[in-house]
Design a protein around this motif. Structure first.
Motif, short mmCIF file in Angstrom:
data_model
loop_
_atom_site.label_atom_id
_atom_site.label_comp_id
_atom_site.label_asym_id
_atom_site.label_seq_id
_atom_site.Cartn_x
_atom_site.Cartn_y
_atom_site.Cartn_z
N HIS A 115 0.80 -1.22 0.00
CA HIS A 115 0.00 0.00 0.00
C HIS A 115 0.83 1.28 0.00
O HIS A 115 0.36 2.33 -0.41
N ILE A 117 -8.37 3.64 -11.86
CA ILE A 117 -7.04 3.76 -11.25
C ILE A 117 -6.08 4.44 -12.22
O ILE A 117 -5.34 5.35 -11.84
N TYR A 176 -2.43 3.32 -1.33
CA TYR A 176 -3.38 3.67 -0.27
C TYR A 176 -4.12 4.96 -0.60
O TYR A 176 -5.33 5.06 -0.43
N ALA A 197 -6.70 4.38 -3.32
CA ALA A 197 -7.89 3.72 -2.76
C ALA A 197 -8.75 4.71 -2.00
O ALA A 197 -9.99 4.70 -2.11
N GLU A 198 -8.12 5.59 -1.25
CA GLU A 198 -8.83 6.60 -0.49
C GLU A 198 -9.55 7.56 -1.44
O GLU A 198 -10.71 7.94 -1.21
N LYS A 232 -12.45 3.06 -2.48
CA LYS A 232 -12.45 1.61 -2.68
C LYS A 232 -11.58 0.96 -1.60
O LYS A 232 -10.65 1.59 -1.08
N VAL A 288 -8.61 -0.83 0.17
CA VAL A 288 -7.19 -0.83 -0.18
C VAL A 288 -6.79 -2.16 -0.82
O VAL A 288 -6.05 -2.21 -1.80
N GLU A 289 -7.31 -3.26 -0.26
CA GLU A 289 -6.94 -4.59 -0.76
C GLU A 289 -7.36 -4.76 -2.23
O GLU A 289 -6.65 -5.36 -3.03
N GLN A 290 -8.53 -4.22 -2.57
CA GLN A 290 -9.04 -4.34 -3.94
C GLN A 290 -8.17 -3.53 -4.90
O GLN A 290 -7.82 -4.00 -5.99
N VAL A 291 -7.80 -2.32 -4.52
CA VAL A 291 -6.95 -1.48 -5.36
C VAL A 291 -5.55 -2.09 -5.45
O VAL A 291 -4.93 -2.09 -6.52
N HIS A 348 -15.74 1.00 5.77
CA HIS A 348 -15.71 -0.12 4.82
C HIS A 348 -16.11 -1.42 5.51
O HIS A 348 -16.88 -2.23 4.97
#
Length: 305
Positions: A151, A186, A197, A200-201, A205, A207-210, A269
């Motif tokens: 991240h 993205i 990170y 994602a913010e 979305k 963080v794990e998905q991004v 989330h």
């Protein structure tokens, strides 16, 4: 002015159900909770009015959709709740457009050129079709060693970035099959400064998905990353945990399920996942109480690389 700061005005407006930047043919990018059901109406309207579009309203079952021209290549689409009157929807959309014109927006993805087929006639009634060289799928000449992404890595544009951003190219289609519109979103926000990170913010979305999508893009040479030389076994990540301190019976009924879980131990989330709702719906349930009976606690989360 940064794009993410402008779009925050919509993200935290409780009268907004969803929004997106769309191309002149209606392809949505940087989409946030915009229902798929309204896309055909948006595309149909753009097909007719794209050349003279400035500010337009579409009535849908979900509420009023406002289309507003941002520049020659981008249109802002905002879906408002049915409770908001049309005048308010138009003025709020225009206020965001006035800010967007100050933002250096990226060019929209390009359409892949239609492949030309060369016909070679060797003898009468015999036709051989020869595919042009560009139709051959471009593959890395040698297997590259997989890069470990976490991240804290800064995301950069890779050598196949333009190919991935070309609509309907093989790489673009593969990315959409794997990650739907998340992959394109993205790529659109990459400024070669934001970490995984932060992206994602910005996109709201997980963080794990991004992280998974960026890793895939890195391995396909679509993106590159700059990471610290070493990742600490316990890398600190700042997260915000909502804490509701008011009386639950005084909250609106539709907000109570979310607020009951705002105990300072879960992120929004996580709360959305527990309740099986979208993150945006959980966020909307907290907005009326922020700064009053609900606060966000910033804390460190220990993550693993």
């Amino acid at each position: 002015m940064k794009l993410e700061r402008v779009l925050t005005k919509l993200k935290f407006d409780d009268s907004v159900s969803g929004y997106a930047l769309v191309t002149n043919v209606g392809h949505p990018f940087l989409s946030f909770s915009l229902p798929d059901e309204v896309l055909p109406q948006i595309k149909g309207t753009l097909k007719i009015h794209v050349n003279d579009l400035k500010l337009m309203n579409i009535l849908t079952d979900q509420g009023s959709v406002i289309l507003a021209r941002v520049d020659p290549e981008w249109v802002l689409v905002v879906l408002f709740t049915p409770e908001l009157h049309l005048g308010g929807a138009l003025s709020r959309t225009q206020a965001v457009v006035d800010l967007l014109v100050q933002v250096d927006l990226p060019p929209p993805p390009k359409f892949a050129p239609e492949p030309e087929i060369e016909v070679v006639i060797e003898e009468p009634d015999v036709v051989e079709e020869v595919l042009p060289e560009e139709e051959e799928e471009s593959l890395p000449s040698e297997e590259a060693e997989e890069v470990e992404v976490f991240h804290g890595c800064v995301v950069l544009r890779g050598k196949r970035y333009s190919e991935a951003m070309t609509l309907d190219s093989k790489l673009n289609l593969a990315m959409k099959r794997t990650y739907s519109n998340l992959g394109v979103d993205i790529l659109l926000v990459i400024d070669e400064k934001m970490t995984v990170y932060k992206i994602a913010e910005h996109l709201a979305k997980p963080v794990e998905q991004v992280l998974e999508a960026v890793t895939w893009c890195v391995n396909e040479s679509i993106t590159d990353v700059e990471c610290p030389d070493e990742q600490e076994p316990g890398q600190k990540e700042i997260i915000e945990l909502p804490l509701f301190e008011g009386q639950i019976k005084k909250a609106k009924k539709q907000h109570r399920a979310v607020l009951e879980l705002c105990d300072g131990t879960r992120t929004l989330h996580q709360i959305a996942t527990v309740l099986g709702i979208q993150y945006f719906a959980a966020l909307q349930s907290t907005i009326p109480y922020r700064g009053k009976t609900l606060k966000f606690i910033r804390t460190d989360k220990i993550t693993r690389g």
